[in-house]
Design an enzyme around this catalytic site. Structure first.
Site, short mmCIF file in Angstrom:
data_model
loop_
_atom_site.label_atom_id
_atom_site.label_comp_id
_atom_site.label_asym_id
_atom_site.label_seq_id
_atom_site.Cartn_x
_atom_site.Cartn_y
_atom_site.Cartn_z
N ASN A 37 0.81 -1.21 0.00
CA ASN A 37 0.00 0.00 0.00
C ASN A 37 0.85 1.28 0.00
OD1 ASN A 37 -2.24 1.59 0.12
ND2 ASN A 37 -2.91 0.93 2.16
N HIS A 122 -14.53 -5.07 9.86
CA HIS A 122 -14.21 -3.77 10.47
C HIS A 122 -15.49 -2.98 10.70
CE1 HIS A 122 -9.79 -3.17 8.97
NE2 HIS A 122 -9.95 -4.29 9.63
N TYR A 160 -7.51 6.56 14.39
CA TYR A 160 -7.23 5.54 13.39
C TYR A 160 -8.46 4.63 13.14
CZ TYR A 160 -6.29 1.21 11.31
OH TYR A 160 -6.42 0.13 10.48
N HIS A 217 -3.14 0.61 16.53
CA HIS A 217 -2.36 1.08 15.37
C HIS A 217 -1.06 1.76 15.78
CE1 HIS A 217 -2.29 2.14 10.96
NE2 HIS A 217 -2.84 0.95 10.95
C1 CS2 Z 1 -4.78 -2.01 9.59
C2 CS2 Z 1 -4.43 -1.74 8.18
O1 CS2 Z 1 -5.95 -3.87 8.81
C3 CS2 Z 1 -5.41 -3.35 9.78
O2 CS2 Z 1 -5.39 -3.84 10.87
O3 CS2 Z 1 -3.93 -1.70 10.59
O4 CS2 Z 1 -5.63 -1.32 7.59
C4 CS2 Z 1 -3.34 -0.73 7.86
O5 CS2 Z 1 -3.67 0.54 8.30
C5 CS2 Z 1 -3.14 -0.76 6.38
O6 CS2 Z 1 -2.86 -2.07 5.98
C6 CS2 Z 1 -2.04 0.14 5.91
O7 CS2 Z 1 -1.77 -0.14 4.58
MG MG Z 2 -3.92 -3.17 12.11
#
Ligand code: CS2
Ligand code: MG
Length: 408
Positions: A37, A122, A160, A217
């Protein structure tokens, strides 16, 4: 048997998937995911400039030797770009191997230990009530596990994992307005004061059975992480993710000495050497590596086996930036691994995505079921791929209120 060509594609529906297709003189091809990413053009160039010329003429069945050739032969070892590139090659070679055998890949690992693999979705909300709605949505869809993230009152910008506005989103935090990142402001104290109470309300609302996960995070220092973990203990989280950046593996001892909250770490790791101390000292409960960032199936299996010796279960990373090829490779590991825990799964199946990556893998009642087609059980439609190209994008960065750069 020889590799005759290897092609690299960049793009996808709303994504910058980097896809490797390895072709052989026997008409069998294999697929790998080299998406990283925010740096997708770099893995594509690494593949095109260095890796592809070194693959031509090699016997694709010798996946171990090819892995060692790229890893040891690079001289400058490891690193996320290189390990993502080697992962794509490795996935494609295992795909070919299983197709030669005429078997779904999981059979080459030792068959199925379970029918379906538990996944988590999520849930996100700009405030706690929005988040409760989002959790209800996933519970109604049959999910048994949900990651929960919500806005913190008074936080200068989004915390986050929080979507803008209401409704379901796929939490794809990449901003496609360009390669200059957006900046967000983070306040540890506000987060530490608010989030334990919010998590307790979620537990009260949804009862004891829902598996609740939360992702910090990487934002806390080890001492803060220990305090936070103690505070959320009554919630009985399924896991607390990335409480610290964990670059300092020994620092996790402090957290462990103070709390029994299950800890999940590893989505940014790219090698067994990033997590061997965490695993051997039993400082974590779940290892979060992604097959696509950790050198592929060959290296991921070494991590999974080390983890199994130390009661650490898998919880592979499955963010929206991982292509369905990586998710397929992980699905095969998930049905086999004796120490499987859970899989992050963010509903990749839009009609455009399904057209680009046709497969028979499916999700039902919160469990991911793997197809019995030979190999990874996923294909790649090159005609569809021609519709897409690279879109410059970036992940945000975080600063403290005084301007100090922080961990995103
Ligand atoms: C995150 C990710 O999936 C997760 O747990 O921490 O979405 C992360 O922010 C991304 O993979 C960054 O590319
Ligand atoms: Mg994560």
């Amino acid at each position: 048997m020889k590799i005759t060509s290897a092609k690299v594609f960049v793009g996808g529906p709303g994504k910058n998937y980097v896809t490797l297709k390895i072709e052989t003189d026997q008409g069998i091809h294999g697929l790998g995911d080299a998406t990283i990413n925010g740096r997708e053009t770099l893995t594509a160039a690494y593949l095109q400039d260095y890796t592809v010329p070194n693959l031509i003429g090699k016997d694709p069945r010798n996946s171990e030797d090819i892995w060692q050739f790229f890893y040891r032969g690079a001289y400058f070892r490891r690193g996320p770009l290189a390990m993502t590139v080697f992962a794509a090659v490795d996935m494609a070679l295992w795909d070919i191997k299983a197709k030669i055998a005429g078997l779904p890949l999981y059979q080459l690992f030792g068959g199925k230990s379970r029918e379906g693999a538990l996944v988590y979705a999520h849930a996100t909300g700009s405030d706690l009530e929005d988040l409760m709605d989002s959790i209800s949505y996933y519970v109604e869809q049959g999910y048994k596990a949900v990651r929960v993230q919500c806005g913190v009152p008074g936080m200068p910008s989004a915390s986050y994992g929080v979507s803008e506005g209401k409704g379901q989103n796929r939490n794809y935090i990449t901003d496609f307005s360009g390669i200059i990142p957006k900046e967000e402001i983070w306040d540890t104290d506000l987060y530490m004061r608010y989030m334990p109470g919010a998590l307790a309300e979620i537990r009260d609302r949804f009862g004891p059975d829902l598996k609740i996960l939360h992702d910090v995070h990487h934002r806390l220092l080890p001492r803060e992480a220990a305090e936070f973990a103690k505070a959320v203990e009554p919630v009985r989280l399924y896991w607390l993710e990335d409480p610290t950046p964990a670059d300092d593996q020994d620092a996790l001892r402090l957290l462990r000495q103070h709390s029994t909250v299950p800890i999940a770490i590893g989505e940014v790791f790219n090698s067994i050497w990033d997590c061997n101390k965490l695993i051997e000292n039993e400082l974590i409960d779940f290892i979060r590596v992604a097959v696509s960032h950790v050198g592929g199936i060959t290296h991921a299996r070494r991590i999974v086996d080390l983890a199994a010796m130390h009661h650490v279960r898998t919880g592979f990373h499955g963010a929206p930036s991982h292509s369905p090829i990586c998710m397929a490779a992980q699905a095969h590991l998930n049905v086999w691994a004796p120490n499987f825990g859970i899989q992050e799964y963010l509903v990749l199946g839009t009609p455009e995505c399904d057209a680009l990556f046709p497969s028979e893998h499916y999700l039902k009642d919160g469990l991911f079921h793997v197809s019995d087609a030979p190999g990874l059980g996923i294909d790649f439609d090159e005609k569809e791929a021609a519709r897409y190209s690279y879109k410059p994008g970036s992940l945000p960065v975080a600063r403290l209120e005084d301007g100090t750069l922080w961990n995103y």
